[in-house]
Scaffold this motif. Structure first.
Motif, PDB file in Angstrom:
ATOM      1  N   GLN A  42      -6.783  -7.893  -7.627  1.00  0.00           N
ATOM      2  CA  GLN A  42      -7.986  -8.495  -7.298  1.00  0.00           C
ATOM      3  C   GLN A  42      -9.106  -7.575  -7.097  1.00  0.00           C
ATOM      4  N   LEU A  43     -10.475  -7.851  -7.377  1.00  0.00           N
ATOM      5  CA  LEU A  43     -11.506  -6.758  -7.118  1.00  0.00           C
ATOM      6  C   LEU A  43     -11.444  -5.907  -5.942  1.00  0.00           C
ATOM      7  N   GLU A  44     -11.446  -6.365  -4.712  1.00  0.00           N
ATOM      8  CA  GLU A  44     -11.620  -5.520  -3.605  1.00  0.00           C
ATOM      9  C   GLU A  44     -10.220  -4.631  -3.466  1.00  0.00           C
ATOM     10  N   SER A  45      -9.094  -5.248  -3.878  1.00  0.00           N
ATOM     11  CA  SER A  45      -7.785  -4.603  -4.040  1.00  0.00           C
ATOM     12  C   SER A  45      -8.041  -3.089  -5.073  1.00  0.00           C
ATOM     13  N   ASP A  46      -8.708  -3.396  -6.156  1.00  0.00           N
ATOM     14  CA  ASP A  46      -8.679  -2.534  -7.096  1.00  0.00           C
ATOM     15  C   ASP A  46      -9.797  -1.323  -6.546  1.00  0.00           C
ATOM     16  N   ILE A  47     -11.028  -1.741  -5.900  1.00  0.00           N
ATOM     17  CA  ILE A  47     -11.946  -0.731  -5.183  1.00  0.00           C
ATOM     18  C   ILE A  47     -11.350  -0.021  -4.025  1.00  0.00           C
ATOM     19  N   PHE A  48     -10.764  -0.910  -3.295  1.00  0.00           N
ATOM     20  CA  PHE A  48     -10.388  -0.106  -1.857  1.00  0.00           C
ATOM     21  C   PHE A  48      -8.857   0.405  -1.585  1.00  0.00           C
ATOM     22  N   LEU A  49      -8.091  -0.068  -2.748  1.00  0.00           N
ATOM     23  CA  LEU A  49      -6.522   0.197  -2.334  1.00  0.00           C
ATOM     24  C   LEU A  49      -5.854   0.869  -3.334  1.00  0.00           C
ATOM     25  N   ASP A  50      -6.812   1.320  -4.507  1.00  0.00           N
ATOM     26  CA  ASP A  50      -6.408   2.154  -5.554  1.00  0.00           C
ATOM     27  C   ASP A  50      -6.503   3.678  -4.979  1.00  0.00           C
ATOM     28  N   LYS A  51      -5.586   4.466  -4.688  1.00  0.00           N
ATOM     29  CA  LYS A  51      -5.546   5.794  -4.225  1.00  0.00           C
ATOM     30  C   LYS A  51      -6.204   6.759  -4.795  1.00  0.00           C
ATOM     31  N   ASN A  52      -6.516   6.415  -6.199  1.00  0.00           N
ATOM     32  CA  ASN A  52      -7.101   7.485  -7.134  1.00  0.00           C
ATOM     33  C   ASN A  52      -8.702   7.203  -6.817  1.00  0.00           C
ATOM     34  N   LYS A  53      -9.130   6.221  -6.114  1.00  0.00           N
ATOM     35  CA  LYS A  53     -10.837   6.090  -6.093  1.00  0.00           C
ATOM     36  C   LYS A  53     -11.389   6.697  -4.662  1.00  0.00           C
ATOM     37  N   ASP A  54     -12.329   7.278  -5.015  1.00  0.00           N
ATOM     38  CA  ASP A  54     -12.941   7.720  -3.579  1.00  0.00           C
ATOM     39  C   ASP A  54     -13.057   6.573  -2.630  1.00  0.00           C
ATOM     40  N   SER A  55     -13.391   5.297  -3.194  1.00  0.00           N
ATOM     41  CA  SER A  55     -13.540   4.457  -2.078  1.00  0.00           C
ATOM     42  C   SER A  55     -12.177   3.875  -1.386  1.00  0.00           C
ATOM     43  N   TYR A  56     -10.845   4.701  -1.630  1.00  0.00           N
ATOM     44  CA  TYR A  56      -9.878   4.185  -1.043  1.00  0.00           C
ATOM     45  C   TYR A  56      -9.795   4.025   0.698  1.00  0.00           C
ATOM     46  N   ILE A  57      -9.347   2.967   1.161  1.00  0.00           N
ATOM     47  CA  ILE A  57      -9.193   2.843   2.530  1.00  0.00           C
ATOM     48  C   ILE A  57      -7.830   2.746   2.950  1.00  0.00           C
ATOM     49  N   GLY A  58      -6.774   2.850   2.116  1.00  0.00           N
ATOM     50  CA  GLY A  58      -5.532   2.693   2.248  1.00  0.00           C
ATOM     51  C   GLY A  58      -4.988   3.494   3.433  1.00  0.00           C
ATOM     52  N   GLY A  59      -5.396   4.830   3.754  1.00  0.00           N
ATOM     53  CA  GLY A  59      -5.075   5.618   4.585  1.00  0.00           C
ATOM     54  C   GLY A  59      -4.895   5.005   5.942  1.00  0.00           C
ATOM     55  N   MET A  60      -5.539   3.905   6.151  1.00  0.00           N
ATOM     56  CA  MET A  60      -5.760   3.208   7.585  1.00  0.00           C
ATOM     57  C   MET A  60      -4.273   2.610   7.558  1.00  0.00           C
ATOM     58  N   LEU A  61      -4.117   1.843   6.525  1.00  0.00           N
ATOM     59  CA  LEU A  61      -3.016   0.955   6.199  1.00  0.00           C
ATOM     60  C   LEU A  61      -1.623   1.819   6.487  1.00  0.00           C
ATOM     61  N   THR A  90       0.821  -1.361  -0.120  1.00  0.00           N
ATOM     62  CA  THR A  90       0.037   0.037  -0.069  1.00  0.00           C
ATOM     63  C   THR A  90       0.800   1.291  -0.078  1.00  0.00           C
ATOM     64  N   LYS A  91       1.863   1.256   0.814  1.00  0.00           N
ATOM     65  CA  LYS A  91       2.906   2.433   0.861  1.00  0.00           C
ATOM     66  C   LYS A  91       3.375   2.600  -0.558  1.00  0.00           C
ATOM     67  N   LEU A  92       3.710   1.560  -1.161  1.00  0.00           N
ATOM     68  CA  LEU A  92       4.560   1.680  -2.446  1.00  0.00           C
ATOM     69  C   LEU A  92       3.428   2.120  -3.550  1.00  0.00           C
ATOM     70  N   GLN A  93       2.113   1.856  -3.305  1.00  0.00           N
ATOM     71  CA  GLN A  93       0.927   2.205  -4.063  1.00  0.00           C
ATOM     72  C   GLN A  93       1.332   1.289  -5.541  1.00  0.00           C
ATOM     73  N   LEU A  94       1.469  -0.051  -4.913  1.00  0.00           N
ATOM     74  CA  LEU A  94       1.207  -0.908  -5.813  1.00  0.00           C
ATOM     75  C   LEU A  94       0.158  -1.336  -6.583  1.00  0.00           C
ATOM     76  N   PHE A  95      -1.130  -1.068  -5.768  1.00  0.00           N
ATOM     77  CA  PHE A  95      -2.390  -1.496  -6.301  1.00  0.00           C
ATOM     78  C   PHE A  95      -2.776  -0.031  -7.092  1.00  0.00           C
ATOM     79  N   THR A  96      -2.592   1.189  -6.900  1.00  0.00           N
ATOM     80  CA  THR A  96      -2.887   2.125  -7.615  1.00  0.00           C
ATOM     81  C   THR A  96      -2.013   2.082  -8.919  1.00  0.00           C
ATOM     82  N   LEU A  97      -0.688   1.616  -8.842  1.00  0.00           N
ATOM     83  CA  LEU A  97      -0.092   1.239 -10.256  1.00  0.00           C
ATOM     84  C   LEU A  97      -0.762   0.341 -11.185  1.00  0.00           C
ATOM     85  N   LEU A  98      -1.175  -0.697 -10.472  1.00  0.00           N
ATOM     86  CA  LEU A  98      -1.831  -1.752 -11.341  1.00  0.00           C
ATOM     87  C   LEU A  98      -3.095  -1.427 -11.699  1.00  0.00           C
ATOM     88  N   ALA A  99      -3.999  -0.545 -11.154  1.00  0.00           N
ATOM     89  CA  ALA A  99      -5.076  -0.182 -11.438  1.00  0.00           C
ATOM     90  C   ALA A  99      -5.001   0.668 -12.679  1.00  0.00           C
TER      91      ALA A  99
END
Length: 343
Positions: free
Chosen positions: A86-105, A27-36
């Motif tokens: 994976q679907l949940e990662s794309d929804i919740f761990l892409d920093k460019n989406k309003d549904s991002y929850i990675g702030g907690m991580l 999450t810190k590396l923004q891997l899920f944002t990159l892959l999105a």
């Protein structure tokens, strides 16, 4: 033998920090944002992007572990592998989406990961293990640093985002017109409910330093006509009047006496028939199923020293003591629920 004991669960829990660090580092590396953005990438493309100096095998181990955990999809293997979210990662761990929850991580990585290393000391002394160890009040230390405050607000929004979405869709708002979110942080609860309940108006109520962050979110959602900020301190000021008073991850910060004080203030802000809603990791009454709620309660020892999470029976006892007429519980996302008290 069918029921022969194994050390599997001991090892899984004992090495749990390995799994945690793998996820929060990604999450810190923004891997899920990159892959999105890229849709899919090879392991070596990911290695080159970040400039990893470890071996190729280390990179595949890292990515395949994230795949095993269910955070990534993979086609092919090692040199032929391509990785995607994976679907949940794309929804919740892409920093460019309003549904991002990675702030907690991110906050887990930057703050709590180190503090939890002192859990034994917390249990032995009953004292906080965070910034307070240096003589600083937790909230004063956070609110005094704009960057740390923003990270804290994003973390609180992140851990609650799924709950806010579920609350907006499952709570019956039909007989209510106004809502005040006490400790509203970045105003995301108000904004998400506002998207689903166009007949309602909202106040996200918090300390003055929070308002600029909340206003930025309100402008982003273009809901300035129905969501406003309010400045106040729930230790000193009355809660604004509203049909619904919400506290998300607020009650658990404090001891029982303070919890009762806050619930009394909520009661006083409500009309007859109004609802007080506490959104938290409500512990099951038998205290044997909701591990997240129990761990969050231990986190309150680390963070506040005297705060704790609670069962629905606890909540009902306090609501009755304050004067609420009835209570019910609404399951939300994962281990969290809305404990509701009706005036």
């Amino acid at each position: 033998m069918k029921n022969q004991p194994t050390p599997e669960n001991i090892l899984k829990i004992g090495t749990g920090f390995w799994a945690s660090k793998i996820l929060i580092s990604a999450t810190k590396l923004q891997l899920f944002t990159l892959l999105a953005e890229k849709k899919s990438m090879s392991g070596m493309a990911i290695k080159a992007h970040y400039g990893f100096k470890c071996t190729d095998r280390n990179v595949y181990d890292y990515l395949d572990t994230l795949t095993t955990f269910g955070f990534l999809n993979r086609e092919g293997i090692m040199e032929t592998a391509r990785y995607s979210n994976q679907l949940e990662s794309d929804i919740f761990l892409d920093k460019n989406k309003d549904s991002y929850i990675g702030g907690m991580l991110e906050m887990l990585n930057n703050r709590l990961y180190g503090f939890w290393g002192n859990l034994e000391e917390a249990l032995l002394t009953g004292k906080q293990q965070n910034e307070a160890k240096n003589g600083n009040d937790l909230f004063e230390a956070i609110y005094a640093d704009p960057e740390r405050l923003k990270e804290f607000i994003q973390a609180m929004s992140g851990v609650q985002m799924g709950n806010f979405m579920a609350f907006a869709k499952t709570f019956d708002f039909s007989k209510y017109n106004t809502l005040v979110d006490v400790g509203g942080s970045g105003a995301l609860l108000s904004l998400i409910v506002a998207q689903h309940q166009p007949h309602m108006k909202f106040i996200s109520w918090d300390l003055p330093p929070v308002a600029p962050i909340a206003l930025e979110n309100i402008r982003h959602f273009n809901l300035q006509d129905r969501v406003i900020t309010g400045n106040g301190d729930f230790f000193k000021d009355p809660i604004p009047k509203a049909d619904i008073v919400v506290m998300g991850n607020i009650l658990h910060d404090w001891d029982e006496e303070t919890k009762l004080m806050l619930m009394r203030k909520a009661y006083e802000a409500l009309p007859k028939g109004g609802s007080f809603v506490a959104i938290e990791g409500i512990i099951d009454n038998e205290r044997k199923k909701n591990a997240f709620g129990l761990m969050m309660s231990i986190n309150m020892l680390i963070e506040t020293g005297s705060g704790f999470d609670y069962t629905f029976n606890d909540f009902t006892k306090w609501a009755n003591a304050v004067g609420f007429e009835s209570t019910n519980i609404l399951p939300l996302a994962g281990p969290s629920s809305a404990a509701i008290a009706i005036k």
